[in-house]
Design an enzyme around this catalytic site. Structure first.
Site, PDB file in Angstrom:
ATOM      1  CB  ALA A   1      -0.948   0.011   1.211  1.00 10.18           C
ATOM      2  CB  ALA A   2       4.066   2.325   1.422  1.00 13.49           C
ATOM      3  N   PRO A   3       2.962   4.560  -0.746  1.00 10.62           N
ATOM      4  CG  PRO A   3       3.294   6.709  -1.618  1.00 10.62           C
ATOM      5  CD  PRO A   3       3.390   5.251  -1.986  1.00 10.62           C
ATOM      6  N   GLY A   4       0.331   5.185  -0.085  1.00  9.12           N
ATOM      7  CA  GLY A   4      -1.068   5.332   0.289  1.00  9.12           C
ATOM      8  C   GLY A   4      -1.975   5.946  -0.753  1.00  9.12           C
TER       9      GLY A   4
ATOM     10  CE  LYS B   1      -2.222   2.150  -7.791  1.00  7.56           C
ATOM     11  NZ  LYS B   1      -1.021   3.002  -7.619  1.00  7.56           N
TER      12      LYS B   1
ATOM     13  CG  ASP C   1       4.735  -1.082   1.845  1.00 12.54           C
ATOM     14  OD1 ASP C   1       4.223  -0.903   0.731  1.00 12.54           O
ATOM     15  OD2 ASP C   1       5.968  -1.253   2.003  1.00 12.54           O
TER      16      ASP C   1
ATOM     17  NE  ARG D   1       7.491   1.410  -0.153  1.00 10.46           N
ATOM     18  CZ  ARG D   1       7.023   2.174  -1.130  1.00 10.46           C
ATOM     19  NH1 ARG D   1       7.694   3.266  -1.480  1.00 10.46           N
ATOM     20  NH2 ARG D   1       5.912   1.865  -1.768  1.00 10.46           N
TER      21      ARG D   1
ATOM     22  CG  ASP E   1      -0.084  -0.563  -7.102  1.00  6.39           C
ATOM     23  OD1 ASP E   1      -0.266  -0.713  -8.321  1.00  6.39           O
ATOM     24  OD2 ASP E   1       0.611   0.360  -6.626  1.00  6.39           O
TER      25      ASP E   1
ATOM     26  CB  CYS F   1       3.304   1.869 -12.485  1.00  6.68           C
ATOM     27  SG  CYS F   1       4.705   1.672 -11.358  1.00  6.68           S
TER      28      CYS F   1
END
Length: 455
Positions: A111-114, A116, A134, A139, A179, A232
């Site tokens: 999840a970091a940095p947040g 999403k 995370d 992070r 992610d 990404c």
């Protein structure tokens, strides 16, 4: 001008064919800057009408806007009020497309940095549960700040490996976002430093990591639930091939068709290494087709049904332990907390989420809403509580304007003058909560959290 590795360029030319020149030209143009509105605190329409920036709607999101580089939204009081998250436009898409419903139990595994996680939490509208995890402890601290800044109280913030997390949350979540760590090829224009770390074998290295993560995520998803996978990067090795491999080993999962949006492309089955699964149900975002960078997104459904077993939280803390908080609540809050969910952990008071398993042994940065600290004969409310509160939930308010010198002084941690009764005040900017202060005489002692202050 971006200088890209020759091996990378050759591979992209093979992948894109006739679109290659358009792709390369897009990377030489100015990147796009975006922010996503926090709908827990302000509607998209109201923000659009009163925004102090030069903004333009991101057409493939419901609450995203482009802004101009010279606007610098991170240096505006609205940022400190948690009204938006600064986020690259294509990165808004995974949380935008994930069908979160109120009451869901949601996991953001990496999840970091947040960016999403904060949108997933906003979609829950204060219901259900968001677990933001995370594996990196450093992070995860940035993740925690963003969760609290957004006013998300129905959350757990953890720092664990997917393997350890899976031992606590078997068949637990309705929705899981993965992610995944990736080579970051889609962010070369946004952050050219990523180019320096890219190697010809990066795709295979991340492919291995992604394949390890997904089975643990699958074990934590309820039958009937949904898992969204995103990266990404452009590499099929980290996208279609990872999803193909997962589906080949998990026949209880199926791909779900994601909707078309403005200039989205479809996943490519012939890049997957097999024809058994239709990768065109996934989507790709390319910088030569959208005003943003690059993403791959696939939505997976776990077949079957799950019998819901709801367990309300039962506090182990006696009310006498937090009687100083009770006095604070009666004096200042208009909406008292449910006593069965108030828990004291090492002199800190939390409002715990409902229906959570035993968490003993997990590395937890935050359990639920951190309300404040119990000190000797007094209670000190937290910055997280201030960010969570709506102004009508607190009895004493110090109202500041976003154009005033006082709001900057407050955000820098300075004392300011104020009217009203002595005691605790919730400080707001243009009607949005910022933090606390404590009034004596005509001065407001600053309680804005040191680590959040205007630098």
């Amino acid at each position: 001008m971006l200088i890209l590795p020759e091996t990378y360029l050759a591979r992209m030319q093979t992948l894109l064919g006739d679109e290659y020149d358009d792709f390369i030209q897009s990377l030489q143009r100015e990147r796009h800057y975006g922010l996503r509105v926090n709908n827990l605190k302000i509607t998209t329409e109201v923000f659009e009408n009163q925004s102090p920036f030069h903004i333009e709607k991101v057409q493939f999101t419901s609450n995203g806007f482009y802004y101009k580089k010279e606007d610098v939204p991170a240096k505006h009081p609205y940022y400190y009020a948690g009204l938006y998250y600064i986020q690259e436009p294509s990165a808004m898409t995974p949380a935008e497309l994930f069908p979160i419903e109120e009451g869901d139990k949601v996991l953001d595994l990496c999840a970091a940095p947040g960016g999403k996680s904060t949108e997933l939490g906003a979609k829950l509208k204060g219901t259900g549960l968001l677990v933001s995890n995370d594996i990196s402890a450093s992070r995860a601290k940035a993740l925690l700040k963003n969760i609290e800044l957004f006013g998300i109280g129905n959350s757990l913030v953890t720092s664990e490996s997917p393997e350890r997390l899976a031992t606590y949350f078997s068949d637990y979540f309705d929705k899981i976002l993965v992610d995944a760590p990736c080579s970051g090829e889609g962010m070369f224009r946004k952050d050219p430093n990523i180019i320096k770390s890219w190697q010809p074998d990066s795709n295979e290295a991340y492919n291995s990591i992604q394949k390890q993560i997904l089975p643990y995520a699958a074990a934590m998803l309820k039958p009937g639930g949904y898992m969204l996978y995103s990266t990404c990067t452009f590499a099929p090795e980290e996208n279609e091939q990872v999803i193909y491999h997962f589906l080949d080993e998990h026949d209880d999962f199926e791909l779900v068709t994601l909707p078309d949006r403005d200039n989205f492309s479809r996943g490519q089955t012939h890049w997957a290494g097999g024809e058994a699964f239709d990768m065109e149900k996934a989507i790709r975002l390319w910088p030569h087709k959208i005003r943003g960078e690059g993403h791959f997104i696939a939505l997976l459904h776990k077949k079957g049904h799950h019998q819901e077993m709801y367990k309300p939280y039962a506090s182990k803390t006696k009310e006498k332990v937090y009687e100083d908080y009770t006095a604070f609540e009666k004096a200042y809050l208009t909406c008292p907390f449910d006593r069965r969910r108030l828990e004291v952990i090492k002199d800190k008071l939390y409002y715990m989420p409902d229906d959570i398993p035993s968490l003993k042994g997990l590395r937890i940065l935050r359990s639920g809403l951190y309300i404040g600290e119990l000190r000797k004969n007094r209670f000190e409310p937290s910055q997280a509580l201030a960010s969570w509160l709506k102004p009508d939930m607190f009895k004493q308010i110090t109202c500041l304007s976003s154009s005033s010198e006082d709001v900057i002084r407050y955000l820098k941690g300075e004392t300011i003058r104020t009217d009203g009764d002595k005691g605790w005040h919730l400080v707001t900017v243009d009607g949005f909560s910022l933090g606390f202060g404590k009034k004596t005489n005509h001065m407001l002692k600053n309680k804005f959290q040191a680590g959040w202050r205007w630098m």
